[in-house]
Design a protein around this motif. Structure first.
Motif, PDB file in Angstrom:
ATOM      1  N   GLY A  66       0.826  -1.200   0.000  1.00  0.00           N
ATOM      2  CA  GLY A  66       0.000   0.000   0.000  1.00  0.00           C
ATOM      3  C   GLY A  66       0.864   1.256   0.000  1.00  0.00           C
ATOM      4  N   TRP A  67       1.908   1.212   0.809  1.00  0.00           N
ATOM      5  CA  TRP A  67       2.816   2.352   0.898  1.00  0.00           C
ATOM      6  C   TRP A  67       3.538   2.557  -0.432  1.00  0.00           C
ATOM      7  N   LEU A  68       3.991   1.480  -1.042  1.00  0.00           N
ATOM      8  CA  LEU A  68       4.684   1.591  -2.337  1.00  0.00           C
ATOM      9  C   LEU A  68       3.760   2.205  -3.384  1.00  0.00           C
ATOM     10  N   LYS A  69       2.477   1.889  -3.281  1.00  0.00           N
ATOM     11  CA  LYS A  69       1.518   2.463  -4.231  1.00  0.00           C
ATOM     12  C   LYS A  69       1.296   3.945  -3.927  1.00  0.00           C
ATOM     13  N   ALA A  70       1.103   4.261  -2.641  1.00  0.00           N
ATOM     14  CA  ALA A  70       0.830   5.648  -2.266  1.00  0.00           C
ATOM     15  C   ALA A  70       2.035   6.532  -2.572  1.00  0.00           C
ATOM     16  N   LYS A  71       3.225   5.998  -2.288  1.00  0.00           N
ATOM     17  CA  LYS A  71       4.426   6.825  -2.392  1.00  0.00           C
ATOM     18  C   LYS A  71       4.997   6.834  -3.811  1.00  0.00           C
ATOM     19  N   PHE A  72       5.046   5.657  -4.435  1.00  0.00           N
ATOM     20  CA  PHE A  72       5.737   5.567  -5.733  1.00  0.00           C
ATOM     21  C   PHE A  72       4.810   5.231  -6.889  1.00  0.00           C
ATOM     22  N   ASN A  73       3.505   5.093  -6.604  1.00  0.00           N
ATOM     23  CA  ASN A  73       2.561   4.722  -7.643  1.00  0.00           C
ATOM     24  C   ASN A  73       2.879   3.344  -8.244  1.00  0.00           C
TER      25      ASN A  73
ATOM     26  N   LYS B 112     -15.867   5.246   4.358  1.00  0.00           N
ATOM     27  CA  LYS B 112     -14.791   5.969   3.654  1.00  0.00           C
ATOM     28  C   LYS B 112     -14.130   5.066   2.621  1.00  0.00           C
ATOM     29  N   ILE B 113     -13.866   3.815   3.033  1.00  0.00           N
ATOM     30  CA  ILE B 113     -13.223   2.878   2.110  1.00  0.00           C
ATOM     31  C   ILE B 113     -14.109   2.649   0.887  1.00  0.00           C
ATOM     32  N   GLU B 114     -15.428   2.511   1.129  1.00  0.00           N
ATOM     33  CA  GLU B 114     -16.342   2.334  -0.001  1.00  0.00           C
ATOM     34  C   GLU B 114     -16.342   3.559  -0.908  1.00  0.00           C
ATOM     35  N   LEU B 115     -16.289   4.745  -0.290  1.00  0.00           N
ATOM     36  CA  LEU B 115     -16.252   5.983  -1.078  1.00  0.00           C
ATOM     37  C   LEU B 115     -15.016   6.027  -1.953  1.00  0.00           C
ATOM     38  N   MET B 116     -13.874   5.619  -1.362  1.00  0.00           N
ATOM     39  CA  MET B 116     -12.615   5.596  -2.117  1.00  0.00           C
ATOM     40  C   MET B 116     -12.775   4.743  -3.372  1.00  0.00           C
ATOM     41  N   GLY B 117     -13.529   3.663  -3.204  1.00  0.00           N
ATOM     42  CA  GLY B 117     -13.729   2.755  -4.329  1.00  0.00           C
ATOM     43  C   GLY B 117     -14.554   3.364  -5.447  1.00  0.00           C
ATOM     44  N   GLN B 118     -15.284   4.437  -5.136  1.00  0.00           N
ATOM     45  CA  GLN B 118     -16.088   5.083  -6.173  1.00  0.00           C
ATOM     46  C   GLN B 118     -15.233   5.937  -7.096  1.00  0.00           C
ATOM     47  N   GLY B 119     -13.970   6.064  -6.780  1.00  0.00           N
ATOM     48  CA  GLY B 119     -13.103   6.870  -7.635  1.00  0.00           C
ATOM     49  C   GLY B 119     -12.435   7.962  -6.827  1.00  0.00           C
TER      50      GLY B 119
ATOM     51  N   GLN C 198     -12.001  11.086  -7.405  1.00  0.00           N
ATOM     52  CA  GLN C 198     -12.680  12.370  -7.312  1.00  0.00           C
ATOM     53  C   GLN C 198     -13.676  12.401  -6.169  1.00  0.00           C
ATOM     54  N   VAL C 199     -14.469  11.325  -6.105  1.00  0.00           N
ATOM     55  CA  VAL C 199     -15.467  11.230  -5.046  1.00  0.00           C
ATOM     56  C   VAL C 199     -14.788  11.362  -3.692  1.00  0.00           C
ATOM     57  N   ALA C 200     -13.668  10.636  -3.542  1.00  0.00           N
ATOM     58  CA  ALA C 200     -12.946  10.657  -2.277  1.00  0.00           C
ATOM     59  C   ALA C 200     -12.437  12.064  -1.980  1.00  0.00           C
ATOM     60  N   ARG C 201     -11.961  12.741  -3.033  1.00  0.00           N
ATOM     61  CA  ARG C 201     -11.419  14.081  -2.827  1.00  0.00           C
ATOM     62  C   ARG C 201     -12.520  15.037  -2.379  1.00  0.00           C
ATOM     63  N   TYR C 202     -13.699  14.934  -3.021  1.00  0.00           N
ATOM     64  CA  TYR C 202     -14.805  15.803  -2.621  1.00  0.00           C
ATOM     65  C   TYR C 202     -15.189  15.548  -1.176  1.00  0.00           C
ATOM     66  N   ALA C 203     -15.063  14.288  -0.755  1.00  0.00           N
ATOM     67  CA  ALA C 203     -15.438  13.941   0.610  1.00  0.00           C
ATOM     68  C   ALA C 203     -14.329  14.300   1.601  1.00  0.00           C
ATOM     69  N   GLY C 204     -13.247  14.839   1.099  1.00  0.00           N
ATOM     70  CA  GLY C 204     -12.162  15.264   1.978  1.00  0.00           C
ATOM     71  C   GLY C 204     -11.399  14.117   2.603  1.00  0.00           C
ATOM     72  N   ILE C 205     -11.245  13.025   1.861  1.00  0.00           N
ATOM     73  CA  ILE C 205     -10.526  11.866   2.399  1.00  0.00           C
ATOM     74  C   ILE C 205      -9.067  11.936   1.958  1.00  0.00           C
ATOM     75  N   ASN C 206      -8.173  11.663   2.885  1.00  0.00           N
ATOM     76  CA  ASN C 206      -6.755  11.592   2.543  1.00  0.00           C
ATOM     77  C   ASN C 206      -6.509  10.248   1.850  1.00  0.00           C
ATOM     78  N   ALA C 207      -6.477  10.284   0.519  1.00  0.00           N
ATOM     79  CA  ALA C 207      -6.484   9.042  -0.257  1.00  0.00           C
ATOM     80  C   ALA C 207      -5.271   8.172   0.047  1.00  0.00           C
ATOM     81  N   LYS C 208      -4.095   8.774   0.177  1.00  0.00           N
ATOM     82  CA  LYS C 208      -2.886   7.970   0.375  1.00  0.00           C
ATOM     83  C   LYS C 208      -2.918   7.242   1.710  1.00  0.00           C
ATOM     84  N   LYS C 209      -3.346   7.984   2.738  1.00  0.00           N
ATOM     85  CA  LYS C 209      -3.411   7.380   4.061  1.00  0.00           C
ATOM     86  C   LYS C 209      -4.415   6.223   4.048  1.00  0.00           C
ATOM     87  N   MET C 210      -5.551   6.460   3.402  1.00  0.00           N
ATOM     88  CA  MET C 210      -6.585   5.433   3.343  1.00  0.00           C
ATOM     89  C   MET C 210      -6.103   4.203   2.589  1.00  0.00           C
ATOM     90  N   MET C 211      -5.305   4.470   1.553  1.00  0.00           N
ATOM     91  CA  MET C 211      -4.779   3.376   0.744  1.00  0.00           C
ATOM     92  C   MET C 211      -3.953   2.433   1.616  1.00  0.00           C
TER      93      MET C 211
END
Lengths: 314, 364
Positions: free
Chosen positions: B131-138, B218-225, B227-240
């Motif tokens: 998860g960290w490798l994805k958040a940090k290095f894609n 929040k996790i389900e919201l992240m799965g919606q894409g 953008q959705v997560a960003r509008y909801a103010g979720i820290n995507a990397k941390k959640m990942m």
């Protein structure tokens, strides 16, 4: 022990093995370039290679013709990859899951077919694999000869396919279409390019390469079939495509790095080092992760990567 | 309300049953090709899974870790993170919990929860790494989790062939046994079914509530894409990273379950390829905890029965893998297939369950 490593013979054998072991990964990666450029991530490559390996072995065993085995493997690889094309292009399914399904299906089917044809034997059936083809004159050059010019025919073919792949992608209209479809399917569609057709074609070409990569394992690298013989090579090939940023020549360097890791592991094990062999066996997999990290951050993925195209949606 | 829910669940089961039926039907065709009688083969399978008290117990024994792992897989999948490294996380979880069990001397009521937490952490950290490798290095999590599987299995092999090998084990690649008081209790001396089943049931209940919690939402919201997560103010990397941690943690718990409930030691083949099966189960169960429990049970029948079938006929066990692969293919295509056939009503129903995987989202 160090004396055993620091000899010309050791280096020559490691480098020659590097080129040989890079071959299946190179073939898989070259095939992956076509489909990934067209916007499809095919994780089913692992399954395609398994199918190729078993088909090549079975056909070569019964027909006594290695060439026939290889051709059959390529055709079956292509047919198998058609399932991926149907899933990802026609059904617009999630490509990661579709690819995983094909890997499970392909490895299962390969094992099933092998057992069904040969039953359970105490001695595994064998074929006579491709022999070394010494290139005249060049192969007798000291050091360089044994490293580069004393391989079997499939090794030469794989390296030759780098050039072919490059020409197809960079110098033909078909290659241009593949790239346009991967970057901007809507623009391609408006220009009258059939997006689905191009994606199907690129996946079918990938299947040919994948089948060939599998065939290499049973007809050139070894002379028998094992359930576990692909062991992640298909996935490593997919990683190499990303590492190589979708460029055939860079894919060769990527494949060579992994070939080197595997070759070093086999050679070091053979001369008996104090390093536990599990750590050597880990090497190619760790390298894959490191390689992936090093390029993924700035990689310019094709814009339509993993996105199905539909005329209706905007 | 309750009646409606049960009714909904049953209606949701129909497409899964059709899926299984088609996969088994194609499996039957392959069985005919292998020169066997498919009805006889499937009869052996059922007998192998339910034929005696021992067989039923074995089927349950397999259901437990599969449920745990598939629940873990479902967490990542809901976030559109394709964690296919269940086997590696299982191994590291088993490793962490075994190390504690072999090195510490504690009362069992402390040791059992402590080793479970250790397993959760072990599996979780191994998966969080991806998860960290994805958040940090894609870095694509499919490939990293997969490579981490191989790396974990070599670490395990190194340890059981080396530092952790049982000195009195005649050179078998396995660790010493955990002491008796650490073993999870058995229901009866004749069968292997153990108290781990309560942990599995607890996890199913926890997961039902988890998806109703803020974090689950929040996790389900992240799965919606994104953008959705960003509008909801979720820290995507941390959640990942967190999602991967929870997902791998449950795979680690499955590893704990196998060590403390079944084998009482570590050995090289402890993971036995449950990881890929967990993916199939999670998808067949629509990423829903109850659905996952039911699918796990079905796949245990295939696993245990498949072994019997292989012993009694000449059908190779790999038919089970083929059926698995086919199940996934039908799960991901059925929404579109039914639409084409015109079964709009069924399709509507399935869209409820399939919203997380029928449609493709950006997975790079």
């Amino acid at each position: 022990m160090l004396n055993n490593i620091l000899t010309a013979g050791f280096f020559i054998s490691v480098l020659a093995a590097t080129i040989r072991l890079a071959t299946p990964i190179l073939l898989g990666a070259l095939g992956g370039i076509y489909s990934q450029r067209a916007g499809i991530l095919n994780l089913g490559m692992e399954g395609t290679m398994c199918i190729g390996a078993v088909i090549a072995f079975i056909v070569a065993f019964f027909s006594h013709s290695l060439i026939l085995g290889v051709l059959a493997a390529m055709i079956c690889g292509m047919i198998f990859t058609l399932i991926m094309a149907w899933l990802s292009v026609t059904m617009k399914s999630n490509q990661v899951i579709a690819g995983t399904a094909l890997t499970i299906l392909g490895t299962g089917f390969a094992a099933f077919l092998y057992r069904t044809v040969f039953g359970v034997l105490s001695l595994p059936p064998q074929i006579t694999s491709f022999g070394e083809l010494h290139i005249p004159i060049l192969s007798s050059i000291p050091i360089i000869g044994p490293i580069f010019f004393q391989h079997n025919v499939l090794v030469y073919l794989a390296y030759f396919l780098i050039i072919i792949t490059w020409i197809v992608l960079e110098k033909t209209i078909f290659g241009l279409n593949i790239k346009v479809v991967g970057e901007h399917p809507r623009a391609a569609d408006s220009k009258g390019i059939n997006v689905a057709k191009i994606r199907y074609a690129s996946l079918m070409i990938e299947g040919l390469y994948g089948g060939l990569a599998g065939a290499f394992m049973t007809t050139a690298y070894l002379n028998s079939f094992l359930d576990t013989m692909i062991s992640g090579r298909g996935f490593i090939a997919v990683a190499v495509v990303v590492f190589a940023r979708w460029q055939p020549v860079k894919a060769m360097w990527g494949a060579l790095i992994f070939g080197f890791a595997s070759a070093l592991q086999i050679r070091l094990q053979a001369i008996g080092t104090n390093i536990p062999n599990q750590f050597l066996l880990m090497l190619p997999y760790i390298l894959t992760v490191i390689a992936l990290i090093s390029v993924s951050k700035n990689a310019q993925f094709p814009s339509a990567y993993t996105k199905p195209y539909s005329r209706m949606e905007r | 309300m309750m009646v409606l829910k049960i009714k909904n669940l049953l209606i949701n089961l129909i497409p899964s049953l059709i899926t299984i039926f088609i996969a088994l039907f194609i499996g039957a065709i392959l069985i005919i090709f292998s020169g066997n009688n498919p009805i006889e083969a499937y009869a052996y399978m059922i007998r192998g899974a339910f034929g005696s008290k021992q067989n039923i117990s074995e089927t349950m024994v397999k259901t437990i870790p599969l449920t745990m792992m598939a629940l873990g897989t479902s967490i990542a999948f809901k976030n559109q993170l394709w964690n296919i490294g269940g086997d590696g996380q299982f191994i590291i979880g088993a490793l962490f919990s075994t190390s504690i069990g072999l090195s510490l001397n504690l009362p069992s009521w402390i040791m059992l929860p402590l080793s479970l937490i250790a397993a959760f952490l072990g599996g979780g950290l191994w998966s969080a790494l991806a998860g960290w490798l994805k958040a940090k290095f894609n870095a694509n999590e499919v490939i990293t989790t997969l490579m981490l599987n191989y790396i974990a299995s070599f670490i395990l092999a190194y340890l059981v062939y080396g530092p952790m090998m049982d000195p009195n084990g005649f050179g078998f690649p396995q660790t010493p046994l955990l002491k008796d008081s650490y073993h999870l209790g058995l229901f009866s001396q004749e069968t292997r079914i153990h108290m781990g089943i309560f942990v599995a049931i607890a996890l199913i209940i926890i997961m039902i509530f988890f998806w109703k919690s803020k974090l689950g939402y929040k996790i389900e919201l992240m799965g919606q894409g994104e953008q959705v997560a960003r509008y909801a103010g979720i820290n995507a990397k941390k959640m990942m990273i967190l999602t991967m941690m929870l997902s791998g943690g449950l795979a680690g718990v499955a590893g704990w379950n196998e060590v403390y409930g079944l084998h009482y030691r570590l050995m090289t083949d402890i993971a036995s390829g449950y990881g890929s099966m967990a993916i199939v189960i999670a998808l067949l169960g629509n990423l829903n905890p109850i659905g996952i429990a039911i699918s796990s049970f079905f796949f245990s029948i295939l696993l245990v029965g498949g072994n019997t079938m292989q012993r009694m006929t000449t059908i190779p066990y790999s038919i089970v893998n083929i059926i698995q692969g086919l199940v996934v293919i039908f799960v991901i295509t059925r929404a579109t297939l039914f639409k084409n056939i015109g079964m709009t009503k069924l399709k509507k129903l399935m869209n409820i369950g399939n919203k997380n995987m029928g449609e493709t989202k950006d997975v790079k």
